[in-house]
Design an enzyme around this catalytic site. Structure first.
Site, PDB file in Angstrom:
ATOM      1  N   SER A   3       1.721  -9.564  -1.107  1.00 55.89           N
ATOM      2  CA  SER A   3       1.401  -8.138  -0.979  1.00 55.89           C
ATOM      3  C   SER A   3       1.554  -7.591   0.429  1.00 55.89           C
ATOM      4  O   SER A   3       1.769  -6.400   0.608  1.00 55.89           O
ATOM      5  CB  SER A   3      -0.022  -7.890  -1.485  1.00 55.89           C
ATOM      6  OG  SER A   3      -0.926  -8.727  -0.805  1.00 55.89           O
ATOM      7  N   GLU A  34     -10.048   5.663   3.007  1.00 51.72           N
ATOM      8  CA  GLU A  34     -10.833   4.553   3.528  1.00 51.72           C
ATOM      9  C   GLU A  34      -9.861   3.416   3.807  1.00 51.72           C
ATOM     10  O   GLU A  34      -8.750   3.397   3.277  1.00 51.72           O
ATOM     11  CB  GLU A  34     -11.857   4.099   2.487  1.00 51.72           C
ATOM     12  CG  GLU A  34     -11.322   3.149   1.402  1.00 51.72           C
ATOM     13  CD  GLU A  34     -10.224   3.741   0.533  1.00 51.72           C
ATOM     14  OE1 GLU A  34     -10.168   4.974   0.413  1.00 51.72           O
ATOM     15  OE2 GLU A  34      -9.418   2.970  -0.025  1.00 51.72           O
ATOM     16  N   LYS A  79       0.810  -1.222   0.000  1.00 49.81           N
ATOM     17  CA  LYS A  79       0.000   0.000   0.000  1.00 49.81           C
ATOM     18  C   LYS A  79       0.842   1.270   0.000  1.00 49.81           C
ATOM     19  O   LYS A  79       0.439   2.294  -0.548  1.00 49.81           O
ATOM     20  CB  LYS A  79      -0.938  -0.003   1.206  1.00 49.81           C
ATOM     21  CG  LYS A  79      -2.004  -1.091   1.167  1.00 49.81           C
ATOM     22  CD  LYS A  79      -3.011  -0.855   0.060  1.00 49.81           C
ATOM     23  CE  LYS A  79      -4.162  -1.845   0.115  1.00 49.81           C
ATOM     24  NZ  LYS A  79      -5.035  -1.717  -1.074  1.00 49.81           N
TER      25      LYS A  79
END
Lengths: 268, 393
Positions: free
Chosen positions: B372, B110, B88
């Protein structure tokens, strides 16, 4: 001439502005919607906006969100909504506008949904998440059925866009009064006053300009009419009233609140 | 599709948004196009990615896992080693830097699993920006460690109690905030979803994953695998490899099984529709109402998917498969025990798929799995699952 156009013409001859009331279909149940509609008509409302609930109403504040959730939990479906509209149509010739979100129409198919709505007695549509760039298929379907497409503009919409949007709109142009979601009580902002005057000038009488979002009292209505709005839209305030009123008093309470608002739409 | 001018990937994508947001996305697109090729911007972003986030990430040959399965060589793209513990940060650094150039003072975001919220809070702390994050109530419970991390980072977390109380509703609430504070606020979206230009911009910021894979592999891998919720790590993995003949597999959350109704496998089981500003595949009922989703991993618990994935599915360029909660737990345990790596439950979906396909491939062939995120945030959920399912194992 559509029912909405006729209504604005009639009002203009009486030197009056339009009062538009929004209620959520099926909130808290379909019977209450019928009683509310009767109250609105008795109270002198000029156009009724019926909300059809969507699971993810991004333009709505807590009051309409809650009404959407409750209406969906009560089992409202598109077919049942159309039946409800037919029933209302038997009692009245008042313009009925459907407010919902794009996916409800898209998923059913624009043409199929719009012809169903037309048959039931709906005169036009308001889709807060339908932007003009994405609207080709929707517009085509609505034009074929001679239904009104009421687009929204905002105080930060550029002049160029307003002209483009006004061109695609029929019935009226919906000016969102505030930066925010429905039901927000912010008072009348200077930027809103400016926006109303600018938009009125820009459209130059080609289409009525309705103002909505955050309008909840007779005082608000009076001020917006004075600034130059052709129509004033009140929604969440009606839903708050429905929330707290027992079903046997609903028609009466709604009609007296509507009357208090309608009184302020005469142009002095 | 390099840069779709109208924001469309075939029929998907676009901009289905309230009019108030139109000037905001136009301003964003204009700024993004201006800065994405700007030398100084690129230099600054490279600096933060390298010195702050820890790029490049290793491409690790998972020898033990490969031996255990006995098929193709499995390589792990270690995005879990990045600062914050997930991919991220690639996107949040890019967007936070952009927000700063746009002179926005307030950032909203969010978050589902909390990884994007944490990565936003970190990037914004580093760049001196104020952050507020929306998170579904259900997610604040199952990922409470991340709520605490965000608070420590000086970020306000709003609990969202509407709808299904997960990622979808957090996005709704962030959009409502954005509409209300459109002039001052930058919405830092965490996945390759939403109105144009977000899907393209997030893809571009995440493409560093695939670019590095290309450089790190001696030859182009036969297969690349990544998990798909909104699909940002997957599109970042796939996009730079699009012009090769690599097989690409996106893995969605099958939850308790595709037939159970309790899943989040949008591409595998969804239909076309409009949500959160985009046309894409959605999980919805016959009436067009969005369905509540289920996944053991909060980060995949979303009824939509990035519009470019919808396009790649219809074009048949990428295959979209799914893994059930049970398969995911097995994969989580297998990677943990063979390699000593705790994957995030999201990433464990990709591992589960790799286990399935590696078996059928030759030993000379290679698979790259994008890992990830790391799984520290998930240990409670895994423990809970194992206790409840002890009889079945």
């Amino acid at each position: 001439m559509s029912r909405i156009d006729k209504k604005f013409k009639e009002l203009s001859s009486k030197n009056e502005k339009a009062l538009i009331a929004y209620i959520m279909a099926g909130y808290p149940n379909e019977k209450a919607t019928l009683s509310s509609v009767r109250g609105l008509i008795k109270g002198g409302v000029d156009i009724i906006e019926l909300g059809f609930p969507f699971s993810d109403p991004i333009a709505d504040g807590p009051v309409i969100q809650n009404a959407s959730t409750r209406s969906l939990a009560g089992g409202i479906k598109i077919d049942r909504f159309f039946k409800l509209v037919k029933r209302i149509r038997k009692e009245t010739d008042i313009p009925l506008v459907l407010m919902t979100y794009t996916n409800i129409l898209y998923h059913k198919g624009y043409s199929k949904f719009i012809s169903g709505a037309k048959k039931a007695g709906i005169d036009g549509f308001i889709l807060p998440d339908m932007s003009i760039e994405e609207s080709a298929n929707y517009l085509k379907a609505a034009k074929t059925k001679k239904e009104d497409t009421i687009f929204l503009i905002s105080p930060n919409t550029s002049k160029k866009r307003i002209q483009k949007i006004a061109k695609a709109s029929s019935g009226f142009l919906y000016l969102v009064a505030i930066y925010g979601t429905t039901g927000m009580k912010t008072g009348i902002k200077n930027y809103t006053v400016k926006a109303i005057r600018d938009v009125k000038k820009l459209v130059n009488g080609k289409i009525p300009v309705g103002v909505g979002f955050g309008i909840s009292s007779p005082q608000d209505v009076k001020k917006y009419v004075k600034i130059g709005a052709d129509a004033v839209i009140v929604g969440s305030a009606f839903l708050r009233l429905i929330e707290k009123t027992p079903s046997n008093k609903l028609e009466l309470k709604i009609s007296s609140f509507a009357k208090s608002l309608k009184r302020q739409t005469r142009v002095s | 599709m390099k840069y779709p001018k109208d924001g469309r990937f075939g029929e998907f994508g676009g901009r289905y948004i309230p009019e108030t947001l139109v000037p905001a996305v136009e301003e964003l697109e204009e700024s993004y196009l201006k800065f994405k090729n700007d030398k100084n911007f690129k230099k600054e972003l490279d600096y933060y990615l390298r010195e702050y986030a820890g790029r490049p990430t290793p491409l690790y040959f998972a020898k033990n896992l490969t031996q255990k399965i006995g098929g193709a060589k499995i390589y792990l793209k270690r995005e879990d080693l990045l600062h914050g513990g997930a991919h991220k940060i690639n996107n949040t650094l890019g967007q936070a830097l952009l927000a700063k150039k746009m002179k926005k003072k307030r950032i909203i975001a969010e978050t589902g699993a909390g990884q994007h919220g944490v990565a936003t809070a970190m990037a914004c702390a580093a760049l001196g920006l104020k952050t507020e994050v929306y998170m579904g109530y259900k997610d604040t419970i199952r990922q409470k460690l991340n709520v605490f991390r965000m608070n420590l980072l000086g970020c306000k977390v709003y609990t969202v109690k509407s709808g299904s109380q997960t990622l979808k509703d957090a996005i709704n609430e962030a959009i409502r905030d954005w509409i209300t504070n459109v002039k001052t606020t930058y919405y830092l979206l965490g996945s390759a979803v939403g109105p144009h230009p977000y899907p393209v911009m997030v893809r571009d910021f995440q493409s560093i994953i695939g670019k590095e894979i290309k450089q790190q592999m001696k030859r182009i891998p036969d297969t690349v695998i990544a998990c798909v919720g909104g699909g940002s790590n997957a599109i970042g993995t796939f996009y730079p490899l699009m012009d090769t003949d690599t097989e690409m597999i996106g893995v969605e959350a099958a939850g308790q099984g595709l037939k159970s109704g309790y899943h989040s496998a949008t591409l595998s089981a969804g239909s076309k529709g409009v949500l959160h500003g985009m046309m894409t595949y959605l999980l919805q009922d016959k009436e067009g109402q969005i369905k509540e989703t289920h996944s053991i991993s909060a980060g995949l618990d979303y009824p939509g998917v990035g519009p470019e994935h919808s396009y790649l599915k219809d074009e048949k360029r990428v295959k979209y498969h799914s893994a059930t909660d049970a398969e995911v737990i097995d994969a989580f345990l297998m990677l943990t025990r063979t390699e000593g790596i705790l994957p995030a439950l999201e990433s464990a979906h990709a591992i589960a798929e790799a286990i399935k396909v590696a078996k059928k491939m030759k030993k000379s062939e290679s698979i790259v799995v994008t890992l990830s995120g790391r799984g520290d945030k998930d240990v409670e959920v895994v423990q809970d699952y194992l206790e409840k399912n002890v009889k079945n194992r």
